[in-house]
Write a protein that holds these residues in place. Sequence first.
Motif, PDB file in Angstrom:
ATOM      1  N   ALA A 148      20.996  37.349  32.614  1.00  0.00           N
ATOM      2  CA  ALA A 148      20.695  38.790  31.931  1.00  0.00           C
ATOM      3  C   ALA A 148      21.444  39.812  32.644  1.00  0.00           C
ATOM      4  CB  ALA A 148      19.218  38.957  32.450  1.00  0.00           C
ATOM      5  N   ILE A 149      21.866  39.752  33.740  1.00  0.00           N
ATOM      6  CA  ILE A 149      22.926  40.523  34.553  1.00  0.00           C
ATOM      7  C   ILE A 149      24.169  40.579  33.759  1.00  0.00           C
ATOM      8  CG2 ILE A 149      24.222  41.300  36.557  1.00  0.00           C
ATOM      9  CD1 ILE A 149      21.609  40.515  38.137  1.00  0.00           C
ATOM     10  N   ALA A 150      24.719  39.358  33.371  1.00  0.00           N
ATOM     11  CA  ALA A 150      26.084  39.026  32.775  1.00  0.00           C
ATOM     12  C   ALA A 150      25.849  39.664  31.272  1.00  0.00           C
ATOM     13  CB  ALA A 150      26.275  37.729  32.678  1.00  0.00           C
ATOM     14  N   MET A 151      24.807  39.660  30.935  1.00  0.00           N
ATOM     15  CA  MET A 151      24.733  40.078  29.297  1.00  0.00           C
ATOM     16  C   MET A 151      24.513  41.701  29.444  1.00  0.00           C
ATOM     17  SD  MET A 151      22.079  41.677  27.361  1.00  0.00           S
ATOM     18  CE  MET A 151      20.834  41.378  28.229  1.00  0.00           C
ATOM     19  N   VAL A 152      23.952  42.225  30.419  1.00  0.00           N
ATOM     20  CA  VAL A 152      23.983  43.727  30.754  1.00  0.00           C
ATOM     21  C   VAL A 152      25.508  43.922  30.876  1.00  0.00           C
ATOM     22  CG1 VAL A 152      23.289  45.818  32.089  1.00  0.00           C
ATOM     23  CG2 VAL A 152      21.723  43.902  31.179  1.00  0.00           C
ATOM     24  N   ILE A 153      26.061  43.638  31.752  1.00  0.00           N
ATOM     25  CA  ILE A 153      27.497  43.755  32.076  1.00  0.00           C
ATOM     26  C   ILE A 153      28.465  43.764  30.814  1.00  0.00           C
ATOM     27  CG2 ILE A 153      29.281  43.127  33.664  1.00  0.00           C
ATOM     28  CD1 ILE A 153      27.292  42.023  35.627  1.00  0.00           C
ATOM     29  N   ALA A 154      28.411  42.773  30.115  1.00  0.00           N
ATOM     30  CA  ALA A 154      29.262  42.752  28.930  1.00  0.00           C
ATOM     31  C   ALA A 154      28.941  43.411  27.965  1.00  0.00           C
ATOM     32  CB  ALA A 154      29.229  41.053  28.531  1.00  0.00           C
ATOM     33  N   SER A 155      27.482  43.910  27.904  1.00  0.00           N
ATOM     34  CA  SER A 155      27.088  44.559  26.654  1.00  0.00           C
ATOM     35  C   SER A 155      27.421  46.263  27.079  1.00  0.00           C
ATOM     36  CB  SER A 155      25.710  44.592  26.460  1.00  0.00           C
ATOM     37  OG  SER A 155      25.371  43.359  25.893  1.00  0.00           O
ATOM     38  N   THR A 156      27.570  46.533  28.065  1.00  0.00           N
ATOM     39  CA  THR A 156      27.951  47.871  28.505  1.00  0.00           C
ATOM     40  C   THR A 156      29.408  48.190  28.781  1.00  0.00           C
ATOM     41  OG1 THR A 156      27.209  47.485  30.646  1.00  0.00           O
ATOM     42  CG2 THR A 156      25.462  48.539  29.241  1.00  0.00           C
ATOM     43  N   GLY A 157      30.004  46.862  28.844  1.00  0.00           N
ATOM     44  CA  GLY A 157      31.423  47.085  29.110  1.00  0.00           C
ATOM     45  C   GLY A 157      31.785  47.373  30.594  1.00  0.00           C
ATOM     46  N   LEU A 158      31.118  47.012  31.591  1.00  0.00           N
ATOM     47  CA  LEU A 158      31.389  47.284  33.060  1.00  0.00           C
ATOM     48  C   LEU A 158      32.405  46.473  33.349  1.00  0.00           C
ATOM     49  CD1 LEU A 158      27.731  47.682  34.387  1.00  0.00           C
ATOM     50  CD2 LEU A 158      29.522  49.283  33.856  1.00  0.00           C
ATOM     51  N   GLU A 159      33.491  47.133  34.199  1.00  0.00           N
ATOM     52  CA  GLU A 159      34.491  46.421  34.770  1.00  0.00           C
ATOM     53  C   GLU A 159      34.083  46.150  36.184  1.00  0.00           C
ATOM     54  OE1 GLU A 159      37.663  45.409  33.319  1.00  0.00           O
ATOM     55  OE2 GLU A 159      36.824  46.227  31.570  1.00  0.00           O
ATOM     56  N   PRO A 160      34.826  44.985  36.923  1.00  0.00           N
ATOM     57  CA  PRO A 160      34.387  44.554  37.986  1.00  0.00           C
ATOM     58  C   PRO A 160      34.478  45.884  39.306  1.00  0.00           C
ATOM     59  CG  PRO A 160      35.666  42.856  37.278  1.00  0.00           C
ATOM     60  CD  PRO A 160      35.696  43.999  36.135  1.00  0.00           C
ATOM     61  N   ASP A 161      33.696  45.742  40.267  1.00  0.00           N
ATOM     62  CA  ASP A 161      33.799  46.350  41.379  1.00  0.00           C
ATOM     63  C   ASP A 161      34.182  45.792  42.342  1.00  0.00           C
ATOM     64  OD1 ASP A 161      32.599  49.399  40.821  1.00  0.00           O
ATOM     65  OD2 ASP A 161      30.629  48.316  40.352  1.00  0.00           O
ATOM     66  N   PRO A 162      34.742  46.501  43.236  1.00  0.00           N
ATOM     67  CA  PRO A 162      35.250  45.433  44.864  1.00  0.00           C
ATOM     68  C   PRO A 162      34.015  45.046  45.156  1.00  0.00           C
ATOM     69  CG  PRO A 162      36.147  47.731  44.755  1.00  0.00           C
ATOM     70  CD  PRO A 162      35.149  47.615  43.822  1.00  0.00           C
ATOM     71  N   PRO A 163      33.927  43.885  45.840  1.00  0.00           N
ATOM     72  CA  PRO A 163      32.814  43.197  46.338  1.00  0.00           C
ATOM     73  C   PRO A 163      32.125  43.986  47.357  1.00  0.00           C
ATOM     74  CG  PRO A 163      34.494  41.744  46.753  1.00  0.00           C
ATOM     75  CD  PRO A 163      35.064  42.918  46.104  1.00  0.00           C
ATOM     76  N   LEU A 164      30.767  43.941  47.460  1.00  0.00           N
ATOM     77  CA  LEU A 164      30.114  44.697  48.420  1.00  0.00           C
ATOM     78  C   LEU A 164      29.755  43.862  49.700  1.00  0.00           C
ATOM     79  CD1 LEU A 164      26.794  46.231  46.663  1.00  0.00           C
ATOM     80  CD2 LEU A 164      29.026  47.325  47.449  1.00  0.00           C
ATOM     81  N   ASP A 165      29.781  44.365  50.619  1.00  0.00           N
ATOM     82  CA  ASP A 165      29.304  43.712  51.943  1.00  0.00           C
ATOM     83  C   ASP A 165      27.861  43.601  52.276  1.00  0.00           C
ATOM     84  OD1 ASP A 165      28.291  45.981  53.508  1.00  0.00           O
ATOM     85  OD2 ASP A 165      30.363  46.587  54.291  1.00  0.00           O
TER      86      ASP A 165
END
Length: 176
Positions: A148-165
């Motif tokens: 589901a998160i991947a669908m939200v990311i793809a649908s809203t066009g989010l680009e990757p952030d640097p990884p969180l610690d």
Amino acid sequence: MPRLPLAEPRDGADPAPLKLFRMIAHAETAYGAWLQYGGALLTRLELDPLLRELAILQVARQVGSEYEWVQHDPIARAVGATGEQIDAIQAERDDDPAFDTDQSLVLQATRTAVTEGAASEEQVDALAERLGTRQVVELLLVIGNYTAIAMVIASTGLEPDPPLDADQLTQARDST
């Protein structure tokens, strides 16, 4: 560039550490619960954290979510994934010798659940025999959540952030 604007922090608060969080923050009444649920999946399951992270990387690979891959590659390594295992997931080798029996089964069931909408009866039976009912259900919740998160990311066009610690993840979860 995102297809929707990112939510702005309220009352001068610092922005959330990930663009994904700032996107989900638009769903104001669900945001806090969503963060808590995600935090529970990452920190409070009986499911082995390595199996959880292998499943998340498998979801990311199957749906093409670079965002999830970038965030979870270092988490997977921190809980014990090897470079060989991560390379094998990337190459779609679920039965690679780098994986033990449980890990291969989790990867195969995750692939099936993502690509066919459900793990097979045989996969669920084998997982239940090896991991127990609770961990199978937890695994399925992880698979569903990250799909589901991947669908939200793809649908809203989010680009990757640097990884969180780990501290940033904990602070984001606990700030609601």
